[in-house]
Design a protein around this motif. Structure first.
Motif, PDB file in Angstrom:
ATOM      1  N   LYS A   1     -37.669   0.924   8.025  1.00  0.00           N
ATOM      2  CA  LYS A   1     -38.961   0.813   7.358  1.00  0.00           C
ATOM      3  C   LYS A   1     -38.813  -0.232   6.256  1.00  0.00           C
ATOM      4  CE  LYS A   1     -42.454   3.596   4.982  1.00  0.00           C
ATOM      5  NZ  LYS A   1     -42.784   4.965   4.493  1.00  0.00           N
ATOM      6  N   TYR A   2     -39.714  -1.209   6.262  1.00  0.00           N
ATOM      7  CA  TYR A   2     -39.655  -2.254   5.247  1.00  0.00           C
ATOM      8  C   TYR A   2     -41.043  -2.813   4.980  1.00  0.00           C
ATOM      9  CZ  TYR A   2     -39.574  -5.320   9.375  1.00  0.00           C
ATOM     10  OH  TYR A   2     -39.852  -5.942  10.574  1.00  0.00           O
ATOM     11  N   GLU A   3     -41.208  -3.341   3.766  1.00  0.00           N
ATOM     12  CA  GLU A   3     -42.461  -3.973   3.373  1.00  0.00           C
ATOM     13  C   GLU A   3     -42.258  -5.478   3.389  1.00  0.00           C
ATOM     14  OE1 GLU A   3     -45.571  -3.265  -0.166  1.00  0.00           O
ATOM     15  OE2 GLU A   3     -43.677  -4.154  -0.817  1.00  0.00           O
ATOM     16  N   VAL A   4     -43.250  -6.180   3.913  1.00  0.00           N
ATOM     17  CA  VAL A   4     -43.203  -7.636   3.969  1.00  0.00           C
ATOM     18  C   VAL A   4     -44.334  -8.193   3.106  1.00  0.00           C
ATOM     19  CG1 VAL A   4     -43.590  -9.631   5.466  1.00  0.00           C
ATOM     20  CG2 VAL A   4     -42.188  -7.741   6.257  1.00  0.00           C
ATOM     21  N   LYS A   5     -43.983  -9.165   2.290  1.00  0.00           N
ATOM     22  CA  LYS A   5     -44.971  -9.931   1.534  1.00  0.00           C
ATOM     23  C   LYS A   5     -44.771 -11.380   1.924  1.00  0.00           C
ATOM     24  CE  LYS A   5     -44.971  -6.830  -2.415  1.00  0.00           C
ATOM     25  NZ  LYS A   5     -44.669  -6.675  -3.850  1.00  0.00           N
ATOM     26  N   ALA A   6     -45.863 -12.050   2.253  1.00  0.00           N
ATOM     27  CA  ALA A   6     -45.779 -13.454   2.651  1.00  0.00           C
ATOM     28  C   ALA A   6     -46.949 -14.198   2.021  1.00  0.00           C
ATOM     29  CB  ALA A   6     -45.802 -13.583   4.169  1.00  0.00           C
ATOM     30  N   ASP A   7     -46.857 -15.523   2.012  1.00  0.00           N
ATOM     31  CA  ASP A   7     -47.902 -16.333   1.402  1.00  0.00           C
ATOM     32  C   ASP A   7     -49.067 -16.611   2.355  1.00  0.00           C
ATOM     33  OD1 ASP A   7     -46.466 -18.007   3.051  1.00  0.00           O
ATOM     34  OD2 ASP A   7     -46.444 -19.689   1.649  1.00  0.00           O
ATOM     35  N   ASP A   8     -49.000 -16.068   3.563  1.00  0.00           N
ATOM     36  CA  ASP A   8     -50.065 -16.253   4.548  1.00  0.00           C
ATOM     37  C   ASP A   8     -49.810 -15.265   5.694  1.00  0.00           C
ATOM     38  OD1 ASP A   8     -52.230 -17.267   5.949  1.00  0.00           O
ATOM     39  OD2 ASP A   8     -51.628 -19.353   5.726  1.00  0.00           O
ATOM     40  N   GLU A   9     -50.688 -15.262   6.680  1.00  0.00           N
ATOM     41  CA  GLU A   9     -50.426 -14.466   7.874  1.00  0.00           C
ATOM     42  C   GLU A   9     -49.046 -14.878   8.389  1.00  0.00           C
ATOM     43  OE1 GLU A   9     -52.339 -11.984   9.190  1.00  0.00           O
ATOM     44  OE2 GLU A   9     -53.587 -12.264   7.426  1.00  0.00           O
ATOM     45  N   LEU A  10     -48.322 -13.964   9.008  1.00  0.00           N
ATOM     46  CA  LEU A  10     -46.931 -14.225   9.364  1.00  0.00           C
ATOM     47  C   LEU A  10     -46.733 -15.461  10.228  1.00  0.00           C
ATOM     48  CD1 LEU A  10     -45.575 -10.615   9.963  1.00  0.00           C
ATOM     49  CD2 LEU A  10     -45.467 -12.025   7.904  1.00  0.00           C
ATOM     50  N   GLU A  11     -47.666 -15.747  11.124  1.00  0.00           N
ATOM     51  CA  GLU A  11     -47.536 -16.911  12.002  1.00  0.00           C
ATOM     52  C   GLU A  11     -47.599 -18.236  11.232  1.00  0.00           C
ATOM     53  OE1 GLU A  11     -49.610 -14.345  12.546  1.00  0.00           O
ATOM     54  OE2 GLU A  11     -48.534 -13.448  14.224  1.00  0.00           O
ATOM     55  N   ASN A  12     -48.224 -18.234  10.040  1.00  0.00           N
ATOM     56  CA  ASN A  12     -48.402 -19.462   9.265  1.00  0.00           C
ATOM     57  C   ASN A  12     -47.663 -19.453   7.930  1.00  0.00           C
ATOM     58  OD1 ASN A  12     -50.269 -20.453  11.215  1.00  0.00           O
ATOM     59  ND2 ASN A  12     -51.829 -19.135  10.318  1.00  0.00           N
ATOM     60  N   ALA A  13     -46.965 -18.391   7.626  1.00  0.00           N
ATOM     61  CA  ALA A  13     -46.331 -18.243   6.314  1.00  0.00           C
ATOM     62  C   ALA A  13     -45.164 -19.206   6.128  1.00  0.00           C
ATOM     63  CB  ALA A  13     -45.852 -16.806   6.137  1.00  0.00           C
ATOM     64  N   THR A  14     -44.953 -19.606   4.876  1.00  0.00           N
ATOM     65  CA  THR A  14     -43.819 -20.467   4.531  1.00  0.00           C
ATOM     66  C   THR A  14     -42.780 -19.726   3.692  1.00  0.00           C
ATOM     67  OG1 THR A  14     -44.900 -21.290   2.530  1.00  0.00           O
ATOM     68  CG2 THR A  14     -45.264 -22.531   4.563  1.00  0.00           C
ATOM     69  N   SER A  15     -43.199 -18.627   3.056  1.00  0.00           N
ATOM     70  CA  SER A  15     -42.257 -17.837   2.259  1.00  0.00           C
ATOM     71  C   SER A  15     -42.388 -16.368   2.635  1.00  0.00           C
ATOM     72  CB  SER A  15     -42.503 -18.032   0.764  1.00  0.00           C
ATOM     73  OG  SER A  15     -43.764 -17.511   0.401  1.00  0.00           O
ATOM     74  N   LEU A  16     -41.315 -15.642   2.365  1.00  0.00           N
ATOM     75  CA  LEU A  16     -41.230 -14.267   2.827  1.00  0.00           C
ATOM     76  C   LEU A  16     -40.450 -13.433   1.826  1.00  0.00           C
ATOM     77  CD1 LEU A  16     -41.374 -12.191   5.260  1.00  0.00           C
ATOM     78  CD2 LEU A  16     -39.226 -13.191   6.015  1.00  0.00           C
ATOM     79  N   GLU A  17     -40.938 -12.240   1.576  1.00  0.00           N
ATOM     80  CA  GLU A  17     -40.204 -11.263   0.775  1.00  0.00           C
ATOM     81  C   GLU A  17     -40.121  -9.986   1.599  1.00  0.00           C
ATOM     82  OE1 GLU A  17     -41.151  -8.507  -3.063  1.00  0.00           O
ATOM     83  OE2 GLU A  17     -41.569 -10.653  -3.287  1.00  0.00           O
TER      84      GLU A  17
END
Length: 152
Positions: A76-92
């Motif tokens: 189980k994990y939470e994802v934060k990204a700067d856009d929808e996953l297909e278009n994101a450039t950064s990821l937490e």
């Protein structure tokens, strides 16, 4: 008192992500070399953030299986990204829970932050993306048997 296994996630000089599973004095460690996989994803027009998440789950599964062969891995994990996953450039990624056949892991290095995974254009509008993923990843019986044989 029982000792819980430990899962350690760490970045190595922003060029690799290390995944280590440890129980007592035994440990298994693997690295994801970012430059290699990101170059491959870019060259093949694959969404780097989506592909990284798939690879990350797979490496965690493999690492834990080599230490403790198991049928089901709950992650189980939470994802934060700067856009929808297909278009994101950064990821937490914030790991919340990892358990192999009901054996929970203590997580060291719960947060992983990666930037520059995809090329962004000047006119790119970002829309923050936040989602919690909860998955159970099953080990096929034939693969589980191989991991069990490796441990003997």
């Amino acid at each position: 008192m029982a000792v819980s296994p430990v899962l350690v996630i760490k970045t190595v000089d922003d060029s690799a992500v290390g995944v280590r599973a440890r129980l007592y004095d035994d440990f298994v460690e693997h690295e994801i070399v970012l430059n290699s996989v990101i170059a491959y994803w870019w060259a093949n027009n694959l969404p780097p953030v989506v592909k990284f998440l798939e690879l990350f789950e797979s490496v965690i599964k493999r690492t834990i299986n080599e230490l403790m062969p198991h049928k089901n891995l709950k992650i189980k994990y939470e994802v934060k990204a700067d856009d929808e996953l297909e278009n994101a450039t950064s990821l937490e990624i914030n790991l919340i829970e990892v358990a192999a056949d009901e054996t929970g892991f203590k997580i060291d290095g719960k947060q992983l932050i990666l930037n520059g995974l995809a090329k962004s254009s000047e006119d790119h509008e970002s829309n923050e993306f936040v989602k919690t993923f909860e998955k159970t990843i099953e080990t096929p019986d034939i693969v589980l048997k191989k991991y069990q044989e490796m441990k003997k």
